[in-house]
Design a protein around this motif. Structure first.
Motif, PDB file in Angstrom:
ATOM      1  N   ILE A 161       0.833  -1.207   0.000  1.00  0.00           N
ATOM      2  CA  ILE A 161       0.000   0.000   0.000  1.00  0.00           C
ATOM      3  C   ILE A 161       0.863   1.252   0.000  1.00  0.00           C
ATOM      4  CG2 ILE A 161      -1.640   1.341   1.399  1.00  0.00           C
ATOM      5  CD1 ILE A 161      -2.781  -1.296   2.367  1.00  0.00           C
ATOM      6  N   LEU A 162       1.940   1.226   0.777  1.00  0.00           N
ATOM      7  CA  LEU A 162       2.776   2.407   0.914  1.00  0.00           C
ATOM      8  C   LEU A 162       3.388   2.821  -0.415  1.00  0.00           C
ATOM      9  CD1 LEU A 162       4.594   1.476   4.252  1.00  0.00           C
ATOM     10  CD2 LEU A 162       2.608   2.950   3.932  1.00  0.00           C
ATOM     11  N   ALA A 163       3.748   1.847  -1.215  1.00  0.00           N
ATOM     12  CA  ALA A 163       4.362   2.154  -2.504  1.00  0.00           C
ATOM     13  C   ALA A 163       3.377   2.780  -3.470  1.00  0.00           C
ATOM     14  CB  ALA A 163       4.955   0.886  -3.110  1.00  0.00           C
ATOM     15  N   SER A 182      -0.266   3.543   9.052  1.00  0.00           N
ATOM     16  CA  SER A 182      -0.762   4.915   9.099  1.00  0.00           C
ATOM     17  C   SER A 182      -1.429   5.322   7.789  1.00  0.00           C
ATOM     18  CB  SER A 182       0.377   5.883   9.441  1.00  0.00           C
ATOM     19  OG  SER A 182       1.412   5.827   8.467  1.00  0.00           O
ATOM     20  N   ALA A 183      -0.867   4.880   6.645  1.00  0.00           N
ATOM     21  CA  ALA A 183      -1.449   5.239   5.356  1.00  0.00           C
ATOM     22  C   ALA A 183      -2.851   4.649   5.198  1.00  0.00           C
ATOM     23  CB  ALA A 183      -0.548   4.752   4.221  1.00  0.00           C
ATOM     24  N   LEU A 184      -3.031   3.399   5.633  1.00  0.00           N
ATOM     25  CA  LEU A 184      -4.335   2.765   5.531  1.00  0.00           C
ATOM     26  C   LEU A 184      -5.328   3.390   6.498  1.00  0.00           C
ATOM     27  CD1 LEU A 184      -6.062   0.585   4.234  1.00  0.00           C
ATOM     28  CD2 LEU A 184      -5.223  -1.031   5.950  1.00  0.00           C
ATOM     29  N   MET A 185      -4.877   3.757   7.696  1.00  0.00           N
ATOM     30  CA  MET A 185      -5.769   4.397   8.663  1.00  0.00           C
ATOM     31  C   MET A 185      -6.260   5.749   8.147  1.00  0.00           C
ATOM     32  SD  MET A 185      -6.295   2.294  11.109  1.00  0.00           S
ATOM     33  CE  MET A 185      -6.127   0.953   9.919  1.00  0.00           C
ATOM     34  N   LYS A 186      -5.421   6.476   7.429  1.00  0.00           N
ATOM     35  CA  LYS A 186      -5.855   7.746   6.842  1.00  0.00           C
ATOM     36  C   LYS A 186      -6.933   7.517   5.790  1.00  0.00           C
ATOM     37  CE  LYS A 186      -1.557  10.282   7.686  1.00  0.00           C
ATOM     38  NZ  LYS A 186      -0.354  10.935   7.079  1.00  0.00           N
ATOM     39  N   ILE A 187      -6.800   6.424   5.061  1.00  0.00           N
ATOM     40  CA  ILE A 187      -7.830   6.081   4.071  1.00  0.00           C
ATOM     41  C   ILE A 187      -9.135   5.716   4.776  1.00  0.00           C
ATOM     42  CG2 ILE A 187      -8.487   4.333   2.366  1.00  0.00           C
ATOM     43  CD1 ILE A 187      -5.560   4.399   1.405  1.00  0.00           C
ATOM     44  N   PHE A 188      -9.045   4.937   5.849  1.00  0.00           N
ATOM     45  CA  PHE A 188     -10.243   4.609   6.623  1.00  0.00           C
ATOM     46  C   PHE A 188     -10.897   5.866   7.197  1.00  0.00           C
ATOM     47  CE2 PHE A 188      -8.820   0.010   7.707  1.00  0.00           C
ATOM     48  CZ  PHE A 188      -9.434  -0.451   6.554  1.00  0.00           C
TER      49      PHE A 188
END
Length: 230
Positions: free
Chosen positions: A9-11, A120-126
């Motif tokens: 996801i980060l990439a 953290s990137a996925l939590m921002k999307i959530f």
């Protein structure tokens, strides 16, 4: 599930761009007064969904609960005066919690989260997904359009830090799609289908940027509990 499953996801967060603007829009020359918005008032009390979360080839399923935590009533209050607090919990049928989130108008907190998801990137999307879903941020700077192919009403507006496009029935009484984003990576497209008693029984949230789909089927809605005076 290993924590490395979601590293990809980060990439993805720094490549590509997805348009959320509907096509074939024609500006309206007048303001639309009667639009049935979908927001915090619709999520008063407890809302229970059967849910599945897919990110690429990874799949989770279980129950998703959206609980309105604040006790103040919404009746008679304008949107700008409502400051709801939501608890959002996704767990499997045997009680293992995938994530437990707290959402306020001015904050977002991860109370607990399955290790593989706690990025953290996925939590921002959530956060984007659930801010747009619950309508916790009041809508501002509205511009009205009609979609020439469907005659649907489309509203472009700001909700907090998000630019949103909301597609309604031609009469403005039923929302079909809400799309919004604050960056190229956190865009969300929310589809509302199969309404019953004024509430969609099927809701789908998509983020094509990371290949995520959150599908929810309504199981139950309970009204808020009103404390009795002593």
């Amino acid at each position: 599930m290993r924590s490395s499953l979601f590293v990809s996801i980060l990439a993805l967060l720094f490549t590509g761009c997805v348009s959320i603007k509907p096509s074939e829009l024609k500006p309206l020359t007048f303001d639309v007064k009667q639009v049935t918005t979908f927001g915090p008032r619709d999520f008063s009390g407890v809302t229970l969904f059967k849910a599945s979360l897919d990110i690429k080839k990874h799949h989770l399923s279980g129950l998703l609960i959206i609980k309105r935590m604040d006790s103040s009533g919404d009746e008679g209050k304008p949107d700008s005066a409502i400051h709801p607090v939501f608890r959002i919990v996704f767990s499997n049928e045997i009680g293992m919690t995938f994530f437990d989130l707290e959402l306020k108008s001015d904050s977002f907190k991860v109370i607990s989260c399955f290790e593989s998801l706690n990025k953290s990137a996925l939590m921002k999307i959530f956060e984007t997904d659930f801010r747009l879903l619950t309508g916790i941020d009041p809508l501002k700077t509205k511009t009205f359009y009609t979609q020439t192919s469907t005659k649907n009403l489309v509203i472009s507006c700001n909700a907090g830090r998000y630019k949103t496009w909301q597609t309604y029935s031609p009469s403005g009484d039923t929302i079909f799609i809400k799309a919004g984003k604050s960056t190229i990576a956190d865009h969300a497209i929310i589809s509302y289908r199969k309404y019953a008693n004024g509430f969609p029984t099927k809701i789908t949230i998509e983020n094509n940027f990371i290949g995520m789909i959150l599908s929810m089927r309504l199981l139950d809605r309970k009204p808020p509990t009103i404390a009795k005076p002593n």
